[in-house]
Design a protein around this motif. Structure first.
Motif, short mmCIF file in Angstrom:
data_model
loop_
_atom_site.label_atom_id
_atom_site.label_comp_id
_atom_site.label_asym_id
_atom_site.label_seq_id
_atom_site.Cartn_x
_atom_site.Cartn_y
_atom_site.Cartn_z
N ILE A 1 1.55 5.80 6.36
CA ILE A 1 3.06 5.68 5.11
C ILE A 1 4.34 6.65 5.34
O ILE A 1 4.15 7.85 5.74
N THR A 2 5.44 6.26 5.86
CA THR A 2 6.41 7.25 5.39
C THR A 2 7.15 7.19 4.08
O THR A 2 6.44 6.79 3.42
N GLY A 3 7.56 8.56 4.13
CA GLY A 3 7.56 8.87 2.44
C GLY A 3 6.86 9.06 1.66
O GLY A 3 7.10 8.61 0.14
N SER A 4 5.49 9.52 1.90
CA SER A 4 4.60 9.59 0.68
C SER A 4 4.73 10.48 -0.09
O SER A 4 4.16 10.66 -1.42
N ASN A 5 6.03 10.93 -0.44
CA ASN A 5 6.65 12.02 -1.56
C ASN A 5 7.11 11.73 -2.22
O ASN A 5 7.37 12.03 -4.10
N GLY A 6 7.55 10.12 -2.46
CA GLY A 6 8.82 9.63 -3.35
C GLY A 6 7.21 8.65 -3.60
O GLY A 6 6.28 8.54 -3.95
N LEU A 7 8.19 7.86 -5.22
CA LEU A 7 7.60 7.17 -6.08
C LEU A 7 6.50 5.96 -4.88
O LEU A 7 5.30 5.95 -5.47
N LEU A 8 6.74 5.03 -4.66
CA LEU A 8 5.96 4.80 -3.96
C LEU A 8 5.09 5.14 -3.17
O LEU A 8 3.96 4.02 -3.39
N GLY A 9 5.97 6.23 -1.93
CA GLY A 9 4.84 6.54 -0.66
C GLY A 9 4.00 7.10 -2.42
O GLY A 9 2.60 7.09 -1.15
N GLN A 10 3.34 7.76 -2.77
CA GLN A 10 2.80 8.43 -3.73
C GLN A 10 1.32 7.24 -3.90
O GLN A 10 0.93 7.59 -4.12
N LYS A 11 2.27 6.35 -4.40
CA LYS A 11 1.53 5.29 -5.47
C LYS A 11 0.95 4.40 -4.56
O LYS A 11 -0.74 4.14 -4.66
N LEU A 12 0.76 4.33 -3.22
CA LEU A 12 0.56 3.90 -1.64
C LEU A 12 -0.84 4.79 -1.00
O LEU A 12 -1.38 4.16 -1.40
N VAL A 13 -0.35 5.96 -1.75
CA VAL A 13 -1.85 6.67 -0.86
C VAL A 13 -2.27 6.81 -1.89
O VAL A 13 -3.44 6.33 -2.08
N GLU A 14 -2.07 6.57 -3.18
CA GLU A 14 -3.33 6.29 -4.33
C GLU A 14 -4.67 5.76 -4.23
O GLU A 14 -5.31 5.43 -4.55
N LEU A 15 -3.58 4.16 -3.91
CA LEU A 15 -4.06 3.56 -3.98
C LEU A 15 -5.10 3.11 -2.66
O LEU A 15 -6.12 2.31 -2.69
N LEU A 16 -4.47 3.61 -1.57
CA LEU A 16 -5.51 2.91 -0.73
C LEU A 16 -6.72 4.31 -0.25
O LEU A 16 -7.36 3.94 0.29
N VAL A 17 -6.19 4.85 -1.12
CA VAL A 17 -7.67 6.41 -0.56
C VAL A 17 -8.66 6.24 -1.50
O VAL A 17 -10.04 6.09 -1.50
N GLN A 18 -8.57 4.46 -2.31
CA GLN A 18 -9.85 4.32 -3.12
C GLN A 18 -10.77 2.99 -2.48
O GLN A 18 -11.77 2.59 -2.39
N ASP A 19 -9.76 2.93 -1.18
CA ASP A 19 -11.18 1.97 -0.14
C ASP A 19 -11.48 2.59 0.94
O ASP A 19 -10.85 2.51 2.26
N SER A 20 -12.16 3.10 1.27
CA SER A 20 -13.49 2.70 2.93
C SER A 20 -12.97 2.67 3.30
O SER A 20 -13.65 3.09 4.31
N SER A 21 -12.88 1.98 3.55
CA SER A 21 -12.46 0.93 4.98
C SER A 21 -11.22 1.22 5.47
O SER A 21 -10.97 0.69 6.94
N ILE A 22 -10.43 2.00 4.44
CA ILE A 22 -9.13 2.64 5.48
C ILE A 22 -9.21 4.35 5.87
O ILE A 22 -9.53 4.77 4.83
N HIS A 23 -8.09 4.96 7.12
CA HIS A 23 -7.92 6.12 6.84
C HIS A 23 -6.59 5.84 6.56
O HIS A 23 -5.63 5.11 7.31
N THR A 24 -6.22 6.93 5.60
CA THR A 24 -4.65 7.02 4.99
C THR A 24 -3.94 8.60 5.93
O THR A 24 -4.61 8.95 5.51
N ILE A 25 -3.00 8.03 5.87
CA ILE A 25 -2.31 9.40 6.99
C ILE A 25 -0.86 9.15 6.07
O ILE A 25 -0.38 8.26 6.09
N ALA A 26 -0.45 10.38 5.18
CA ALA A 26 0.70 10.45 4.85
C ALA A 26 1.36 11.15 5.28
O ALA A 26 1.22 12.12 5.52
N THR A 27 2.48 10.90 4.96
CA THR A 27 4.07 12.24 6.22
C THR A 27 5.21 11.58 5.21
O THR A 27 5.78 10.92 4.58
N ALA A 28 5.79 12.55 5.03
CA ALA A 28 6.96 12.90 4.45
C ALA A 28 7.48 14.34 5.35
O ALA A 28 6.91 14.85 5.67
N ARG A 29 8.63 14.29 4.48
CA ARG A 29 9.69 16.06 5.39
C ARG A 29 9.48 16.60 4.46
O ARG A 29 9.36 16.69 3.19
#
Length: 310
Positions: free
Chosen positions: A16-44
């Protein structure tokens, strides 16, 4: 670069780019609930997410091609969901160079890295690529921006569309929601706060949008990424409202004084950037292909109320 991750190599890897933003945060929150996905959060800069478990975080400035290359080479994502952008429409009008760097040059750098490393790119775009004369729009409608922000996002779309990578574009409209450490408000929180403080507010009746709950946009981006569904998809709310109607619905939900809300038109505001009068999206394609089902605006207000503890 060392990537502190014990990710299972069998997992799908979403960056995810922009993981500190509104959509970025919601995406990380959503993806970490899925054990089949490894989530990489990135932001400035520093990670501003309020939780640190079940994902890796790496600082990545999207305007720095060397840093993009370094991070993508190290993390080897299958999919990048690109949420980072300069989205303040008036700021884009006043700071055109900065806007172009963040919204256009950054996309060129990401496309180049995706090509080199065979990554599927989900690029988030906007209804502001349209002039607002004929909304709601389908995915096939002809763009014609009326602001510099709109032009920057349209230019970015063209870079993605004409690239030879695997890509999707998720277009959205007036995103609202609440996230940790956010500087910008949204129409629901603004109306609620203003009316609670007894302030009179003016809200326009000559603009139309299909407002989008941030959680719905995150879900739509996930559906695209998970299916690697190629092409352009409209990901927004379903109902077309004016900001005035949204304000009245918000006042009704929280039991606040509607007489403080005055209807007006866009000509009463002096803003650097022009706004398209009538946008909104037709969701037929996203519902059919992705199985996308957004909340109603009424449900969105209730979700937001619960999140702020009302």
């Amino acid at each position: 670069m060392t990537v502190t991750s014990n990710a299972d190599s069998s997992k799908k890897r979403f960056l995810i780019t922009g993981s500190n933003g509104l959509l970025g945060q919601k995406l990380v929150e959503l993806l970490v609930q899925d054990s089949s996905i490894h989530t990489i959060a990135t932001a400035r800069g520093e990670n501003r997410l309020p939780f640190k478990d079940h994902y890796a975080y790496l600082p990545m400035d999207i305007t720095d091609p060397e840093q993009i290359e370094e991070v993508i080479a190290a993390t080897k994502p299958d999919v990048i969901i690109h949420t980072a952008a300069m989205t303040n429409v008036d700021q884009c009008e006043l700071e055109k160079d900065g806007c172009w760097k963040q919204n256009v040059n950054a996309v060129e750098f990401l496309v180049s890295a995706c090509k080199k490393h065979h990554v599927f790119l989900v690029h988030v775009s906007t209804d502001f690529i349209f002039d607002g004369k004929a909304g709601p729009y389908t995915e096939e409608a002809e763009p014609n921006p009326v602001s510099f922000y709109g032009w920057s996002k349209y230019a970015a779309e063209k870079i993605v569309i004409h690239s030879d990578i695997q890509w999707a574009i998720a277009r959205t409209v007036l995103v609202y929601g609440i996230a940790h450490d956010m500087s910008r408000s949204n129409i629901i929180l603004w109306v609620k706060k203003s009316l609670e403080e007894g302030k009179n507010i003016k809200v326009v009746t000559d603009q139309f949008r299909t407002p989008t709950l941030a959680e719905d946009l995150a879900q739509g981006c996930f559906l695209i990424a998970d299916q690697k569904a190629e092409g352009i998809f409209n990901i927004s709310g379903k109902e077309l409202y004016t900001p005035y109607q949204m304000a009245i619905m918000t006042a009704d939900y929280f039991g606040l004084d509607k007489s403080l809300i005055t209807s007006t038109d866009a000509s009463s505001f002096t803003q650097p950037a022009k706004r398209p009068p009538r946008t909104g999206f037709d969701l037929t394609k996203s519902e059919k292909i992705l199985g996308y089902k957004p909340h109603t605006f009424q449900e969105g207000i209730a979700i937001l109320a619960k999140q702020i503890g009302v």
